[in-house]
Motif scaffolding. Structure first.
Motif, PDB file in Angstrom:
ATOM      1  N   LEU A 224       2.601  20.575  65.449  1.00 37.30           N
ATOM      2  CA  LEU A 224       2.227  21.933  65.847  1.00 37.30           C
ATOM      3  C   LEU A 224       0.726  22.134  65.770  1.00 37.30           C
ATOM      4  CD1 LEU A 224       3.315  24.822  66.581  1.00 37.30           C
ATOM      5  CD2 LEU A 224       3.235  25.299  64.106  1.00 37.30           C
ATOM      6  N   GLY A 225       0.098  21.506  64.787  1.00 37.84           N
ATOM      7  CA  GLY A 225      -1.341  21.647  64.614  1.00 37.84           C
ATOM      8  C   GLY A 225      -1.737  22.555  63.479  1.00 37.84           C
ATOM      9  N   SER A 226      -0.762  23.190  62.831  1.00 39.19           N
ATOM     10  CA  SER A 226      -1.035  24.089  61.710  1.00 39.19           C
ATOM     11  C   SER A 226       0.287  24.502  61.080  1.00 39.19           C
ATOM     12  CB  SER A 226      -1.790  25.332  62.179  1.00 39.19           C
ATOM     13  OG  SER A 226      -0.988  26.095  63.077  1.00 39.19           O
ATOM     14  N   ARG A 227       0.204  25.229  59.979  1.00 35.89           N
ATOM     15  CA  ARG A 227       1.418  25.792  59.405  1.00 35.89           C
ATOM     16  C   ARG A 227       1.935  26.885  60.340  1.00 35.89           C
ATOM     17  NH1 ARG A 227      -0.310  26.492  53.000  1.00 35.89           N
ATOM     18  NH2 ARG A 227      -1.141  24.374  52.746  1.00 35.89           N
ATOM     19  N   PRO A 228       3.241  26.964  60.522  1.00 34.36           N
ATOM     20  CA  PRO A 228       3.790  27.930  61.491  1.00 34.36           C
ATOM     21  C   PRO A 228       3.837  29.350  60.939  1.00 34.36           C
ATOM     22  CG  PRO A 228       5.566  26.765  60.424  1.00 34.36           C
ATOM     23  CD  PRO A 228       4.299  26.145  59.908  1.00 34.36           C
ATOM     24  N   GLU A 229       3.952  30.286  61.874  1.00 28.56           N
ATOM     25  CA  GLU A 229       4.218  31.683  61.506  1.00 28.56           C
ATOM     26  C   GLU A 229       5.713  31.957  61.521  1.00 28.56           C
ATOM     27  OE1 GLU A 229       0.141  33.583  63.465  1.00 28.56           O
ATOM     28  OE2 GLU A 229       1.976  33.428  64.660  1.00 28.56           O
ATOM     29  N   LYS A 230       6.421  31.246  62.425  1.00 26.69           N
ATOM     30  CA  LYS A 230       7.867  31.412  62.542  1.00 26.69           C
ATOM     31  C   LYS A 230       8.526  30.044  62.663  1.00 26.69           C
ATOM     32  CE  LYS A 230       7.631  35.918  64.868  1.00 26.69           C
ATOM     33  NZ  LYS A 230       8.050  36.699  66.061  1.00 26.69           N
ATOM     34  N   ALA A 231       9.723  29.928  62.096  1.00 27.42           N
ATOM     35  CA  ALA A 231      10.451  28.661  62.160  1.00 27.42           C
ATOM     36  C   ALA A 231      11.940  28.926  62.320  1.00 27.42           C
ATOM     37  CB  ALA A 231      10.203  27.840  60.900  1.00 27.42           C
ATOM     38  N   GLU A 232      12.539  28.233  63.270  1.00 29.97           N
ATOM     39  CA  GLU A 232      13.998  28.233  63.427  1.00 29.97           C
ATOM     40  C   GLU A 232      14.484  26.845  63.037  1.00 29.97           C
ATOM     41  OE1 GLU A 232      16.604  27.869  67.249  1.00 29.97           O
ATOM     42  OE2 GLU A 232      16.053  29.987  67.013  1.00 29.97           O
ATOM     43  N   ILE A 233      15.320  26.779  62.018  1.00 33.23           N
ATOM     44  CA  ILE A 233      15.723  25.510  61.419  1.00 33.23           C
ATOM     45  C   ILE A 233      17.221  25.323  61.592  1.00 33.23           C
ATOM     46  CG2 ILE A 233      15.806  24.192  59.272  1.00 33.23           C
ATOM     47  CD1 ILE A 233      13.507  26.412  58.443  1.00 33.23           C
TER      48      ILE A 233
ATOM     49  N   VAL B  90      12.133  24.398  65.341  1.00 27.17           N
ATOM     50  CA  VAL B  90      11.398  25.053  66.415  1.00 27.17           C
ATOM     51  C   VAL B  90      10.351  25.929  65.744  1.00 27.17           C
ATOM     52  CG1 VAL B  90      11.503  26.580  68.406  1.00 27.17           C
ATOM     53  CG2 VAL B  90      13.410  25.014  67.940  1.00 27.17           C
ATOM     54  N   LEU B  91       9.086  25.560  65.907  1.00 26.87           N
ATOM     55  CA  LEU B  91       7.992  26.193  65.183  1.00 26.87           C
ATOM     56  C   LEU B  91       7.070  26.941  66.136  1.00 26.87           C
ATOM     57  CD1 LEU B  91       7.009  23.201  62.845  1.00 26.87           C
ATOM     58  CD2 LEU B  91       8.799  24.928  62.506  1.00 26.87           C
ATOM     59  N   LYS B  92       6.546  28.067  65.663  1.00 28.80           N
ATOM     60  CA  LYS B  92       5.632  28.875  66.471  1.00 28.80           C
ATOM     61  C   LYS B  92       4.423  29.296  65.647  1.00 28.80           C
ATOM     62  CE  LYS B  92       9.375  30.817  69.298  1.00 28.80           C
ATOM     63  NZ  LYS B  92      10.037  32.052  69.780  1.00 28.80           N
ATOM     64  N   LYS B  93       3.270  29.226  66.276  1.00 27.18           N
ATOM     65  CA  LYS B  93       2.026  29.743  65.694  1.00 27.18           C
ATOM     66  C   LYS B  93       1.185  30.287  66.840  1.00 27.18           C
ATOM     67  CE  LYS B  93      -1.320  30.433  62.684  1.00 27.18           C
ATOM     68  NZ  LYS B  93      -1.918  29.324  61.910  1.00 27.18           N
ATOM     69  N   GLY B  94       1.027  31.629  66.885  1.00 26.63           N
ATOM     70  CA  GLY B  94       0.328  32.236  68.008  1.00 26.63           C
ATOM     71  C   GLY B  94       1.046  31.935  69.302  1.00 26.63           C
ATOM     72  N   ASP B  95       0.307  31.405  70.283  1.00 28.80           N
ATOM     73  CA  ASP B  95       0.934  31.085  71.573  1.00 28.80           C
ATOM     74  C   ASP B  95       1.389  29.627  71.656  1.00 28.80           C
ATOM     75  OD1 ASP B  95      -1.519  29.870  71.658  1.00 28.80           O
ATOM     76  OD2 ASP B  95      -2.169  30.772  73.556  1.00 28.80           O
ATOM     77  N   ARG B  96       1.310  28.913  70.541  1.00 32.06           N
ATOM     78  CA  ARG B  96       1.744  27.517  70.539  1.00 32.06           C
ATOM     79  C   ARG B  96       3.145  27.393  69.936  1.00 32.06           C
ATOM     80  NH1 ARG B  96       0.865  22.440  71.387  1.00 32.06           N
ATOM     81  NH2 ARG B  96       1.284  20.816  69.828  1.00 32.06           N
ATOM     82  N   GLU B  97       3.957  26.548  70.533  1.00 28.86           N
ATOM     83  CA  GLU B  97       5.323  26.326  70.063  1.00 28.86           C
ATOM     84  C   GLU B  97       5.663  24.846  70.212  1.00 28.86           C
ATOM     85  OE1 GLU B  97       9.906  27.505  71.375  1.00 28.86           O
ATOM     86  OE2 GLU B  97       8.275  28.949  71.682  1.00 28.86           O
ATOM     87  N   CYS B  98       6.428  24.313  69.279  1.00 30.71           N
ATOM     88  CA  CYS B  98       6.905  22.943  69.419  1.00 30.71           C
ATOM     89  C   CYS B  98       8.306  22.819  68.853  1.00 30.71           C
ATOM     90  CB  CYS B  98       5.967  21.936  68.745  1.00 30.71           C
ATOM     91  SG  CYS B  98       6.070  21.883  66.950  1.00 30.71           S
ATOM     92  N   SER B  99       9.020  21.814  69.342  1.00 29.89           N
ATOM     93  CA  SER B  99      10.370  21.522  68.893  1.00 29.89           C
ATOM     94  C   SER B  99      10.417  20.072  68.427  1.00 29.89           C
ATOM     95  CB  SER B  99      11.363  21.741  70.040  1.00 29.89           C
ATOM     96  OG  SER B  99      12.650  21.267  69.696  1.00 29.89           O
ATOM     97  N   VAL B 100      10.953  19.851  67.222  1.00 30.33           N
ATOM     98  CA  VAL B 100      11.007  18.518  66.635  1.00 30.33           C
ATOM     99  C   VAL B 100      12.409  18.269  66.095  1.00 30.33           C
ATOM    100  CG1 VAL B 100      10.115  17.001  64.823  1.00 30.33           C
ATOM    101  CG2 VAL B 100       8.562  18.557  66.014  1.00 30.33           C
ATOM    102  N   VAL B 101      12.992  17.126  66.446  1.00 31.97           N
ATOM    103  CA  VAL B 101      14.278  16.709  65.886  1.00 31.97           C
ATOM    104  C   VAL B 101      14.030  15.488  65.018  1.00 31.97           C
ATOM    105  CG1 VAL B 101      16.602  15.857  66.366  1.00 31.97           C
ATOM    106  CG2 VAL B 101      15.569  17.602  67.853  1.00 31.97           C
ATOM    107  N   GLY B 102      14.419  15.582  63.736  1.00 29.96           N
ATOM    108  CA  GLY B 102      14.184  14.484  62.813  1.00 29.96           C
ATOM    109  C   GLY B 102      15.434  14.089  62.058  1.00 29.96           C
ATOM    110  N   GLU B 103      15.466  12.838  61.620  1.00 36.87           N
ATOM    111  CA  GLU B 103      16.590  12.301  60.849  1.00 36.87           C
ATOM    112  C   GLU B 103      16.083  11.846  59.484  1.00 36.87           C
ATOM    113  OE1 GLU B 103      18.474  10.294  64.913  1.00 36.87           O
ATOM    114  OE2 GLU B 103      17.737   9.032  63.272  1.00 36.87           O
ATOM    115  N   SER B 104      16.817  12.172  58.440  1.00 36.12           N
ATOM    116  CA  SER B 104      16.512  11.693  57.093  1.00 36.12           C
ATOM    117  C   SER B 104      17.451  10.530  56.794  1.00 36.12           C
ATOM    118  CB  SER B 104      16.701  12.819  56.075  1.00 36.12           C
ATOM    119  OG  SER B 104      16.395  12.374  54.781  1.00 36.12           O
ATOM    120  N   ARG B 105      16.892   9.333  56.639  1.00 36.94           N
ATOM    121  CA  ARG B 105      17.705   8.118  56.601  1.00 36.94           C
ATOM    122  C   ARG B 105      17.882   7.521  55.212  1.00 36.94           C
ATOM    123  NH1 ARG B 105      16.445   4.757  62.177  1.00 36.94           N
ATOM    124  NH2 ARG B 105      17.222   6.361  63.604  1.00 36.94           N
ATOM    125  N   GLY B 106      17.443   8.253  54.181  1.00 36.13           N
ATOM    126  CA  GLY B 106      17.618   7.771  52.815  1.00 36.13           C
ATOM    127  C   GLY B 106      16.355   7.123  52.290  1.00 36.13           C
TER     128      GLY B 106
END
Length: 225
Positions: free
Chosen positions: A37-46, A112-128
């Motif tokens: 995202l480039g910074s800490r988000p203002e909004k997050a959908e997890i 799904v993260l938002k900061k100002g007019d920037r938004e990004c979506s990231v899918v991650g897996e925790s594998r142990g």
């Protein structure tokens, strides 16, 4: 109403939490996401999927992901009170769960993260063992671990782009460890994800960003996630 307690609250540092999959890996996925995202988000959908969907509250994965979005390390004692820190810093967030996503890894998170007019979506897996795999970025296949220096380049889908980027990295004396390329359609947007053994110079990043057919350059250095 009193906050729910969990086994997450009973374990102290070095790693905060009951298991590396449910806590350390989750923190690291979130820390990678905020660098995308480039910074800490203002909004997050997890969204937690599969086994995570069933256990994220009891195992503290909800606190872990918020802590990661605040850029806390995996051994930070403040992970236990991540919700309170998020409130103080004005981070708005929502949790969702999907218990039966058969095509996804058992321990999958979508951010799904938002900061100002920037938004990004990231899918991650925790594998142990704290090991993570970033499967998807903004709808593109990603396939990186964040264990190496990582370059994400969004470009026009035109002839010669992949070879050109590789030659630029070679001139920076940078060895490519892995590379994946995906696109949304022929002559549409494409995305290159490149893992490298050494860091890139800022002048190389600036040059890549200056190219007309390059839409975005994200660089995630080899940092302690």
């Amino acid at each position: 109403m009193a906050e729910k307690s969990s086994v997450f609250d009973m374990i102290g540092p070095v790693m905060i939490g009951p298991s590396s999959s449910h806590t350390a890996g989750v923190v690291r996925i979130a820390r990678v996401a905020i660098r995308i995202l480039g910074s800490r988000p203002e909004k997050a959908e997890i969204t937690f999927y599969n086994s995570f969907a069933k256990t994220y509250e009891g195992h503290g994965s909800d606190k872990a992901v918020i802590a990661g979005l605040l850029d806390f390390h995996t051994d930070d004692i403040n992970i236990r009170t991540a919700f309170e820190h998020a409130e103080k810093q004005g981070l708005e967030y929502t949790f969702k769960s999907v218990a039966n996503a058969s095509t996804l890894h058992p321990n999958t998170i979508k951010l799904v993260l938002k900061k100002g007019d920037r938004e990004c979506s990231v899918v991650g897996e925790s594998r142990g063992g704290g090991i993570i795999h970033i499967e998807e970025y903004n709808g593109f296949q990603a396939g990186f671990s964040a264990a190496l220096h990582t370059l994400i380049i969004s470009t026009d889908d035109t002839k010669g782009n992949i070879a050109f980027v590789a030659s630029v990295l070679a001139h920076d004396d940078c060895n490519i460890a892995t590379m994946s390329v995906s696109r949304k359609g022929k002559n549409d947007m494409a995305c290159q994800v490149i893992e490298m053994d050494s860091k890139l110079n800022e002048i190389t990043l600036s040059y890549l960003r200056s190219l007309k057919w390059v839409k975005e350059v994200i660089y995630i250095p080899d940092i302690d996630l």
